[in-house]
Design an enzyme around this catalytic site. Structure first.
Site, PDB file in Angstrom:
ATOM      1  N   SER A 159      -4.280 -19.902   2.191  1.00 23.91           N
ATOM      2  CA  SER A 159      -4.455 -19.915   0.739  1.00 23.91           C
ATOM      3  C   SER A 159      -5.588 -20.877   0.373  1.00 23.91           C
ATOM      4  O   SER A 159      -6.707 -20.705   0.847  1.00 23.91           O
ATOM      5  CB  SER A 159      -3.135 -20.293   0.067  1.00 23.91           C
ATOM      6  OG  SER A 159      -3.179 -20.041  -1.319  1.00 23.91           O
ATOM      7  N   HIS A 193       2.153 -13.183  -0.241  1.00 21.41           N
ATOM      8  CA  HIS A 193       1.710 -14.557  -0.066  1.00 21.41           C
ATOM      9  C   HIS A 193       2.855 -15.501   0.282  1.00 21.41           C
ATOM     10  O   HIS A 193       2.653 -16.530   0.913  1.00 21.41           O
ATOM     11  CB  HIS A 193       1.052 -15.021  -1.367  1.00 21.41           C
ATOM     12  CG  HIS A 193       0.079 -16.132  -1.197  1.00 21.41           C
ATOM     13  ND1 HIS A 193      -1.236 -15.916  -0.862  1.00 21.41           N
ATOM     14  CD2 HIS A 193       0.211 -17.476  -1.321  1.00 21.41           C
ATOM     15  CE1 HIS A 193      -1.873 -17.075  -0.790  1.00 21.41           C
ATOM     16  NE2 HIS A 193      -1.019 -18.035  -1.052  1.00 21.41           N
TER      17      HIS A 193
END
Length: 726
Positions: free
Chosen positions: A576, A695
């Protein structure tokens, strides 16, 4: 942003036939057309040769992805040590997890995952039928029972104040698009829902369980095209009514489209607290309303803080005082008290003042005592501690004997008051366990251990190292390794450095599997995180983002200088925002690293706001629409820093098709750019593309597969030999 686009499509492939600085013929990469697309942005000519890879549905993209997948499996599936890694990671994950208990009267709620479970399960323990008996434990939400494909996740849950109803949120396939449901806890059956557009919403129950406040996005047909991830509002929902027609919007109209909202109601139902922050900004506005004199549908809000560059929260305690947790005038945070009826800043009184070294992170109130106390949780240079204070004066009167040098989290208390508190503990070799503190006796006891037993070698040690970054700033790093090793060893350097998120010691099957095999695992506490407070965070955001990358390079140089490793044995890893960090590392200092794992990354910092949740992050990174901020972003944007003829590290990009936070297009474009540019055929550039995950949370078997792939790739390119025994 003023743009002038020039598009001349050329079918030049970065494969065997490339004569533009591409790879030698012995390393065939999938053909990737390079476009001569250049935009003029704020006086800069900005190339974007792989913009066509932004479209996941294009036939050319699909073909490219299929060929990348074939290449990935050819390169990785046959790497040595994979069976051993898989078995050991599965063993280590067999420790499972357990959470602190959440109490509603004599009913408790907690999460637990055992060795054989793919996801953690939400349990409740019913109140005992007779005094002296134990309550009955039963599962309330089991994601595995809901979905045999294991792609459904429990994103959030909140019982009402009486423990009769449960609000919970589920999403599917990793998209994190939570739907909200209501369950009758006594019978374990759903009574309402789904309510959609409730991504990670807070739920603030009113007493009696007849209504709650929550946050929901506006319907897609009520917002501009492409903005359906934004435009949140706070609503009042009454149980048994239609959320589409009967919910009352109470807050958010006319405010910033990227605002996030927080909402809570005091235990007695007297006070409503609302907060608003623009995207992920480290500041918020805060209001309070007295629900005794204010209608639920139109609460009369009193400002606690507006237009102030600080992050502040408010909690009304059982004693009627408002507890203000804030970094206003205190970058390491402080705890204040005031009257909720007149909560302006001028009335705040310090209860726990700012500490010059430790960051205040949590607190709990224990009041079933002759003299009530307050527990304060701290992070001191990434290590946790808990101190005990007099509740009235804030005077420190002791400390909780914590289990070790690790991470404490989630201090919980009984909502109706009591003398007990619970918190979780973990460190680099210790699975998560729950401990109970008794303020009457001062004793700490184990409340719940990790459900599975694992054996970790006794010689795995963690040490904290201090090093100096390029500008003279002292930075800390945790180094995990087996004792007694000599000479440089294959090493993974991990970092994040953003969004005020700390990296503290935690049990990790991936870390332990690497270290047991003879490697070193280092975690750098870079600027941009919260290990040293809000000033530390701000020293690594916006125009100061390069500090984060400099801290990371300096960490690598420290590991090399101290003899832990060498550049040909050093890998970097991050996901990320940490994927952005890895992208910057390999484009700024390709000579320093042998390998990289770049997961769910941001890499095109010129266009990042156009995708996923990008617009909520411009308060952290800056916006390319602003000429000055564009200069910051373009200066380090990894995708734009790729240069032909450079020997880049072996790099594995891992992306997840259902990721609604960071679009996988970043990794696709960067992968193509590096495959075209790199001059080192022995260090492959690969893409691992995974479907039906996103995610965040994933099934344990998916986590095992990902760890095996990343560790075997890293081992192969840093010289670590995966043995047959730990």
């Amino acid at each position: 942003m003023s743009e002038r686009s020039e598009r001349i499509d050329e079918h030049s492939a970065s494969g065997p036939s490339s004569d533009e600085g591409g790879l030698p013929s012995r390393q065939p990469y999938p053909s990737a057309r390079r476009e001569d697309l250049v935009e003029e942005i704020h006086g800069h000519r900005v190339p974007d040769p792989y913009r066509w890879l932004e479209d996941p549905h294009g036939e050319e993209t699909k073909t490219w992805l299929t060929e990348q997948d074939e290449l990935f499996h050819r390169e990785v599936d046959a790497l040595p040590g994979r069976d051993r890694l898989r078995a050991r990671i599965r063993e280590l994950l067999g420790a499972g997890t357990v959470s602190t208990p959440i109490w509603r009267g004599e009913r408790q709620f907690f999460m637990r995952r055992t060795a054989e479970q793919e996801h953690a399960v939400l349990y409740t323990v019913d109140p005992p039928a007779h005094e002296g008996e134990e309550g009955t434990e039963r599962a309330l939400i089991d994601p595995m029972a809901l979905d045999p494909t294991h792609t459904t996740t429990l994103d959030h849950w909140q019982p009402d104040k009486e423990g009769r109803l449960l609000a919970y949120q589920l999403s599917h396939g990793g998209d994190e698009e939570s739907k909200l449901y209501i369950m009758d806890i006594a019978i374990g059956e759903r009574v309402e829902g789904p309510i959609d557009r409730c991504r990670y919403t807070p739920v603030a129950w009113l007493p009696g369980g007849e209504a709650f406040y929550y946050v929901r996005r506006l319907p897609t047909d009520q917002v501009p095209a492409g903005e359906d991830q934004y435009h949140r509002r706070v609503y009042l929902h009454r149980i048994g009514t239609d959320p589409e027609t009967d919910d009352v919007m109470i807050f958010g109209a006319g405010l910033e489209k990227t605002n996030y909202y927080g909402v809570s109601v005091s235990r007695d139902g007297n006070w409503l607290t609302l907060s608003a922050s623009q995207g992920t900004a480290p500041r918020n506005d805060l209001w309070i309303a007295d629900l005794r004199t204010s209608p639920l549908e139109a609460p009369e809000l009193t400002a606690v803080q507006e237009g102030v560059d600080a992050e502040t929260g408010l909690y009304v305690g059982r004693d009627g005082r408002a507890y203000i947790f804030t970094d206003r005038d205190a970058p390491r945070s402080r705890l204040c008290v005031t009257d909720p009826a007149s909560p302006s800043h001028e009335t705040w009184r310090d209860l726990i003042p700012e500490d010059p070294e430790a960051v205040l992170s949590d607190f709990a109130i224990l009041d079933d005592l002759d003299r009530p106390v307050l527990l304060a949780g701290w992070t001191r240079h990434a290590l946790s501690e808990i101190t005990i204070h007099d509740l009235e004066t804030g005077t420190r009167i002791g400390e909780v004997p914590v289990p070790g040098l690790g991470t404490l989290g989630g201090i919980s208390e009984r909502p109706e008051g009591g003398h007990e508190a619970w918190f979780v503990y973990t460190d680099n070799t210790t699975p998560v366990s729950v401990h109970r503190f008794d303020a009457r006796t001062g004793e700490l006891s184990l409340w719940a251990s990790a459900p599975g037993a694992v054996e970790v070698p006794d010689d795995v040690e963690t040490r904290q190292v201090t090093y100096t970054s390029y500008d003279g700033t002292e930075v800390r790093m945790l180094v995990v390794a087996r004792s007694g090793g000599e000479g440089p060893r294959p090493t993974i350097l991990y970092g994040y450095g953003g969004f005020n998120i700390p990296l503290t010691p935690a049990y990790s099957a991936t870390t332990l599997a690497w270290v047991e095999a003879g490697g070193v695992y280092a975690v750098a506490n870079l600027r941009g995180g919260s290990e040293e407070g809000e000033e530390w965070h701000r020293a690594g955001m916006l125009d100061k983002k390069q500090n984060v990358f400099d801290d990371f390079h300096s960490a690598a140089e420290k590991l090399i200088a101290d003899g832990w490793t060498t550049p040909d044995r050093l890998a970097v890893s991050g996901g990320s925002n940490g994927g952005l960090l890895v992208g910057a590392a390999i484009t700024q200092r390709p000579d320093l690293y042998a390998a990289a794992v770049c997961s769910a990354p941001l890499l095109d910092m010129v266009r990042y706001e156009k995708f996923g949740l990008g617009q909520t992050w411009n308060v952290e990174y800056g916006s390319a629409d602003d000429p000055e901020q564009f200069e910051w972003l373009y200066a380090y944007s990894p995708y734009h820093r790729v240069r032909e003829g450079v020997a880049y590290p072996a790099t594995l990009f891992t992306v997840f098709e259902s990721d609604t936070r960071v679009d996988p297009l970043h990794a696709r474009k960067m992968c193509a750019a590096l495959q075209h540019a790199t001059s080192d055929a022995a260090r492959p550039i690969l893409l691992r593309n995974e479907a039906d995950v996103g995610h965040g949370s994933r099934a344990i078997s998916r986590s095992v597969d990902l760890s095996v792939d990343t560790l075997s790739f890293t081992a192969a390119h840093t010289g670590l030999v995966i043995g047959s025994a730990p």
